[in-house]
Design a protein around this motif. Structure first.
Motif, PDB file in Angstrom:
ATOM      1  N   PRO A  68       0.833  -1.205   0.000  1.00 51.00           N
ATOM      2  CA  PRO A  68       0.000   0.000   0.000  1.00 51.00           C
ATOM      3  C   PRO A  68       0.869   1.256   0.000  1.00 51.00           C
ATOM      4  O   PRO A  68       1.987   1.252   0.509  1.00 51.00           O
ATOM      5  N   LEU A  69       0.360   2.327  -0.599  1.00 51.94           N
ATOM      6  CA  LEU A  69       1.003   3.634  -0.501  1.00 51.94           C
ATOM      7  C   LEU A  69       0.368   4.346   0.683  1.00 51.94           C
ATOM      8  O   LEU A  69      -0.765   4.813   0.607  1.00 51.94           O
ATOM      9  N   ARG A  70       1.084   4.402   1.789  1.00 52.67           N
ATOM     10  CA  ARG A  70       0.545   4.972   3.019  1.00 52.67           C
ATOM     11  C   ARG A  70       1.107   6.373   3.210  1.00 52.67           C
ATOM     12  O   ARG A  70       2.199   6.555   3.718  1.00 52.67           O
ATOM     13  N   CYS A  71       0.340   7.351   2.766  1.00 49.32           N
ATOM     14  CA  CYS A  71       0.756   8.750   2.813  1.00 49.32           C
ATOM     15  C   CYS A  71      -0.353   9.559   3.463  1.00 49.32           C
ATOM     16  O   CYS A  71      -1.468   9.614   2.943  1.00 49.32           O
ATOM     17  N   SER A  72      -0.066  10.191   4.593  1.00 50.89           N
ATOM     18  CA  SER A  72      -1.078  10.947   5.326  1.00 50.89           C
ATOM     19  C   SER A  72      -1.091  12.422   4.948  1.00 50.89           C
ATOM     20  O   SER A  72      -1.917  13.183   5.463  1.00 50.89           O
ATOM     21  N   GLY A  73      -0.188  12.843   4.054  1.00 51.11           N
ATOM     22  CA  GLY A  73      -0.135  14.239   3.634  1.00 51.11           C
ATOM     23  C   GLY A  73      -0.627  14.403   2.212  1.00 51.11           C
ATOM     24  O   GLY A  73      -1.123  13.456   1.592  1.00 51.11           O
ATOM     25  N   PRO A  74      -0.495  15.618   1.654  1.00 49.00           N
ATOM     26  CA  PRO A  74      -0.962  15.861   0.287  1.00 49.00           C
ATOM     27  C   PRO A  74      -0.262  14.981  -0.738  1.00 49.00           C
ATOM     28  O   PRO A  74      -0.864  14.544  -1.712  1.00 49.00           O
ATOM     29  N   VAL A  75       1.032  14.707  -0.532  1.00 50.73           N
ATOM     30  CA  VAL A  75       1.796  13.920  -1.492  1.00 50.73           C
ATOM     31  C   VAL A  75       3.056  13.403  -0.810  1.00 50.73           C
ATOM     32  O   VAL A  75       3.603  14.052   0.084  1.00 50.73           O
ATOM     33  N   CYS A  76       3.504  12.208  -1.213  1.00 47.62           N
ATOM     34  CA  CYS A  76       4.745  11.625  -0.684  1.00 47.62           C
ATOM     35  C   CYS A  76       5.677  11.153  -1.795  1.00 47.62           C
ATOM     36  O   CYS A  76       6.741  10.599  -1.516  1.00 47.62           O
ATOM     37  N   THR A  77       5.282  11.352  -3.042  1.00 52.81           N
ATOM     38  CA  THR A  77       6.024  10.742  -4.146  1.00 52.81           C
ATOM     39  C   THR A  77       7.329  11.453  -4.484  1.00 52.81           C
ATOM     40  O   THR A  77       8.165  10.897  -5.194  1.00 52.81           O
ATOM     41  N   HIS A  78       7.523  12.710  -4.006  1.00 53.30           N
ATOM     42  CA  HIS A  78       8.861  13.296  -4.136  1.00 53.30           C
ATOM     43  C   HIS A  78       9.838  12.508  -3.262  1.00 53.30           C
ATOM     44  O   HIS A  78      10.941  12.154  -3.689  1.00 53.30           O
ATOM     45  N   TYR A  79       9.408  12.247  -2.024  1.00 53.69           N
ATOM     46  CA  TYR A  79      10.257  11.504  -1.087  1.00 53.69           C
ATOM     47  C   TYR A  79      10.538  10.098  -1.594  1.00 53.69           C
ATOM     48  O   TYR A  79      11.693   9.643  -1.587  1.00 53.69           O
ATOM     49  N   THR A  80       9.500   9.385  -2.040  1.00 49.75           N
ATOM     50  CA  THR A  80       9.712   7.995  -2.447  1.00 49.75           C
ATOM     51  C   THR A  80      10.606   7.896  -3.674  1.00 49.75           C
ATOM     52  O   THR A  80      11.391   6.956  -3.797  1.00 49.75           O
ATOM     53  N   GLN A  81      10.533   8.873  -4.600  1.00 48.71           N
ATOM     54  CA  GLN A  81      11.461   8.851  -5.731  1.00 48.71           C
ATOM     55  C   GLN A  81      12.886   9.111  -5.258  1.00 48.71           C
ATOM     56  O   GLN A  81      13.830   8.459  -5.709  1.00 48.71           O
ATOM     57  N   LEU A  82      13.051  10.042  -4.341  1.00 53.87           N
ATOM     58  CA  LEU A  82      14.381  10.371  -3.834  1.00 53.87           C
ATOM     59  C   LEU A  82      15.045   9.157  -3.195  1.00 53.87           C
ATOM     60  O   LEU A  82      16.255   8.961  -3.323  1.00 53.87           O
ATOM     61  N   VAL A  83      14.257   8.303  -2.510  1.00 54.60           N
ATOM     62  CA  VAL A  83      14.835   7.155  -1.800  1.00 54.60           C
ATOM     63  C   VAL A  83      14.512   5.830  -2.496  1.00 54.60           C
ATOM     64  O   VAL A  83      14.620   4.775  -1.869  1.00 54.60           O
ATOM     65  N   TRP A  84      14.125   5.874  -3.771  1.00 54.92           N
ATOM     66  CA  TRP A  84      13.868   4.615  -4.482  1.00 54.92           C
ATOM     67  C   TRP A  84      15.202   3.903  -4.684  1.00 54.92           C
ATOM     68  O   TRP A  84      16.113   4.427  -5.312  1.00 54.92           O
ATOM     69  N   ALA A  85      15.325   2.700  -4.152  1.00 54.54           N
ATOM     70  CA  ALA A  85      16.624   2.029  -4.040  1.00 54.54           C
ATOM     71  C   ALA A  85      17.340   1.868  -5.367  1.00 54.54           C
ATOM     72  O   ALA A  85      18.557   2.053  -5.458  1.00 54.54           O
ATOM     73  N   THR A  86      16.611   1.501  -6.418  1.00 55.15           N
ATOM     74  CA  THR A  86      17.255   1.188  -7.696  1.00 55.15           C
ATOM     75  C   THR A  86      17.473   2.412  -8.578  1.00 55.15           C
ATOM     76  O   THR A  86      18.113   2.301  -9.625  1.00 55.15           O
ATOM     77  N   SER A  87      16.951   3.570  -8.189  1.00 53.00           N
ATOM     78  CA  SER A  87      17.200   4.807  -8.949  1.00 53.00           C
ATOM     79  C   SER A  87      18.597   5.299  -8.591  1.00 53.00           C
ATOM     80  O   SER A  87      18.784   6.044  -7.629  1.00 53.00           O
ATOM     81  N   ASN A  88      19.587   4.874  -9.352  1.00 51.18           N
ATOM     82  CA  ASN A  88      20.978   5.138  -8.982  1.00 51.18           C
ATOM     83  C   ASN A  88      21.654   6.207  -9.839  1.00 51.18           C
ATOM     84  O   ASN A  88      22.858   6.419  -9.723  1.00 51.18           O
ATOM     85  N   ARG A  89      20.885   6.885 -10.700  1.00 49.36           N
ATOM     86  CA  ARG A  89      21.446   7.967 -11.512  1.00 49.36           C
ATOM     87  C   ARG A  89      20.517   9.178 -11.442  1.00 49.36           C
ATOM     88  O   ARG A  89      19.293   9.038 -11.405  1.00 49.36           O
ATOM     89  N   ILE A  90      21.115  10.357 -11.455  1.00 50.80           N
ATOM     90  CA  ILE A  90      20.353  11.602 -11.364  1.00 50.80           C
ATOM     91  C   ILE A  90      21.006  12.661 -12.234  1.00 50.80           C
ATOM     92  O   ILE A  90      22.229  12.679 -12.409  1.00 50.80           O
TER      93      ILE A  90
END
Length: 252
Positions: free
Chosen positions: A155-177
């Protein structure tokens, strides 16, 4: 609370659907917990002649700020709670920087370009002279889904307006920016015209925010790194000892 910044949420990916949650984020005025605010502040204070001269150069972002953004991401990725067993060290990718520069210069407050959105993750931010709410601060509203909650989808458990900035920042396999910063005049941000906005675009690869998946695996740091890392570990991150990633694929 005050309306000081709007962040466009990251993409949430599913097998057949990619969608952006279009909603206004009411920004809480917070301390500068990640350092992004100080980076954007100095760009806002540059005059128009400086920006014109910069546009004739080759870089979408200064070398100093490139290092700051990479170091910031890796610091935050290594400090997640609960701890991650497979969090990969993030490296700068010059092709992602080029694609971010292309979109930043469009001055359009939306994810894009469309043909790239299946290939990359993307975080957007815009700053107009007041405090910036950092992407990582969304962690306050996010609850990590443990394995027993994923049957089979997490489940995506987000109690605020949005959490997907955070989850992209800490997505384990996203190793290039790769990121770019541009000043946009009279930018339309969901119906509000901002006379002078500093626009930040960060592109990530491989993309994160896959629907039904946790951003990383819970466990002892570096205990579940991909085999390609050969056991390398640095500051709780799977590490190969390479700082920058050079690519030759063409996005835009």
């Amino acid at each position: 609370m005050e309306r000081s910044l709007i962040l466009c949420p990251g993409w949430v990916r599913g097998a057949l659907l990619i969608q952006c949650f279009i909603q206004t984020a009411l920004a809480v005025v917070l301390t500068n917990s990640t350092g992004l605010e100080s980076i954007l502040d100095k760009y806002r204070n540059r005059d128009e002649e400086w920006w014109k001269a910069r546009s004739r150069g080759r870089r979408a972002i200064s070398q100093e700020d490139m290092h700051l953004i990479v170091d910031l991401h890796n610091k935050l990725r290594g400090q997640v709670y609960p701890p991650a067993s497979n969090m990969e060290y993030m490296m700068w990718d010059y092709e992602l920087e080029r694609s971010a520069e292309y979109w930043a210069h469009m001055c359009r407050w939306e994810h894009g370009p469309n043909h790239m959105l299946t290939q990359i993750g993307q975080n957007l931010g815009v700053h107009w002279g007041r405090r910036l709410v950092a992407w990582y601060d969304e962690v306050r509203h996010y609850s990590y889904p443990y394995s027993q909650e994923c049957n089979p989808h997490c489940p995506l458990r987000c109690s605020g307006p949005v959490c997907t900035h955070y989850t992209q920042l800490v997505w384990a396999t996203s190793n290039r920016i790769g990121c770019a910063i541009n000043v946009c005049y009279n930018m339309n941000v969901w119906g509000m015209i901002w006379a002078k906005a500093v626009y930040l675009v960060c592109n990530y690869s491989p993309p994160g925010n896959w629907w039904g998946h946790a951003p990383y695996k819970y466990g002892t740091p570096c205990s579940a790194c991909p085999a390609s890392y050969a056991g390398g570990c640095r500051d709780n991150l799977c590490y190969k000892g390479i700082t920058f990633f050079f690519t030759f694929h063409h996005f835009v």
